[in-house]
Design a protein around this motif. Structure first.
Motif, short mmCIF file in Angstrom:
data_model
loop_
_atom_site.label_atom_id
_atom_site.label_comp_id
_atom_site.label_asym_id
_atom_site.label_seq_id
_atom_site.Cartn_x
_atom_site.Cartn_y
_atom_site.Cartn_z
N TYR A 41 0.83 -1.21 0.00
CA TYR A 41 0.00 0.00 0.00
C TYR A 41 0.87 1.26 0.00
O TYR A 41 0.59 2.22 -0.73
CB TYR A 41 -0.94 0.03 1.22
CG TYR A 41 -2.21 -0.78 1.05
CD1 TYR A 41 -3.03 -0.61 -0.05
CD2 TYR A 41 -2.60 -1.69 2.03
CE1 TYR A 41 -4.20 -1.34 -0.20
CE2 TYR A 41 -3.76 -2.43 1.90
CZ TYR A 41 -4.56 -2.25 0.77
OH TYR A 41 -5.70 -2.98 0.63
N LYS A 42 1.90 1.24 0.81
CA LYS A 42 2.80 2.40 0.87
C LYS A 42 3.48 2.63 -0.48
O LYS A 42 3.60 3.77 -0.94
CB LYS A 42 3.85 2.20 1.96
CG LYS A 42 3.30 2.32 3.36
CD LYS A 42 4.39 2.07 4.38
CE LYS A 42 3.81 2.12 5.80
NZ LYS A 42 4.86 1.86 6.80
N LYS A 43 3.90 1.55 -1.11
CA LYS A 43 4.55 1.67 -2.42
C LYS A 43 3.58 2.19 -3.47
O LYS A 43 3.93 3.04 -4.30
CB LYS A 43 5.15 0.34 -2.86
CG LYS A 43 6.39 -0.05 -2.10
CD LYS A 43 6.94 -1.39 -2.57
CE LYS A 43 8.18 -1.76 -1.77
NZ LYS A 43 8.76 -3.03 -2.20
N VAL A 44 2.36 1.72 -3.42
CA VAL A 44 1.34 2.17 -4.36
C VAL A 44 1.05 3.66 -4.12
O VAL A 44 0.94 4.44 -5.07
CB VAL A 44 0.05 1.32 -4.25
CG1 VAL A 44 -1.10 1.97 -5.01
CG2 VAL A 44 0.29 -0.09 -4.75
N ASP A 45 0.96 4.07 -2.86
CA ASP A 45 0.73 5.48 -2.54
C ASP A 45 1.88 6.35 -3.06
O ASP A 45 1.65 7.43 -3.62
CB ASP A 45 0.58 5.67 -1.03
CG ASP A 45 -0.76 5.18 -0.50
OD1 ASP A 45 -1.70 5.02 -1.33
OD2 ASP A 45 -0.87 4.94 0.72
N ARG A 46 3.11 5.89 -2.88
CA ARG A 46 4.26 6.65 -3.39
C ARG A 46 4.23 6.71 -4.91
O ARG A 46 4.56 7.74 -5.51
CB ARG A 46 5.57 6.03 -2.90
CG ARG A 46 5.85 6.32 -1.43
CD ARG A 46 7.29 6.01 -1.05
NE ARG A 46 7.71 4.66 -1.34
CZ ARG A 46 7.68 3.63 -0.49
NH1 ARG A 46 7.24 3.81 0.74
NH2 ARG A 46 8.11 2.44 -0.85
#
Length: 70
Positions: free
Chosen positions: A10-15
């Motif tokens: 999720y964090k990678k997708v947000d970034r």
């Protein structure tokens, strides 16, 4: 998949989403600057043509004055 792996995803997708938004903004800015530069180029070409025409007219006028006094 573990919960921590999903959180990292999720964090990678947000970034990635944030990066895409920044790229989109940069692209829009570059397109706007390109448009302004093309407008300026067109204006400069027109001014150059106008100056060339005026200089050619002045040269023609000077030649005619020279011939009439000769």
């Amino acid at each position: 998949m573990s919960e921590s792996t999903i959180e990292e995803l999720y964090k990678k997708v947000d970034r990635l989403i944030l990066h895409c938004e920044q790229l989109q903004m940069n692209n829009e800015l570059l397109q706007s600057r390109e448009k302004l530069l093309l407008q300026e180029q067109t204006r400069l070409i027109e001014n150059n043509e106008l100056a060339r025409t005026r200089i050619e007219d002045m040269i023609g006028h000077l030649k005619s004055l020279q011939q009439s006094t000769a």
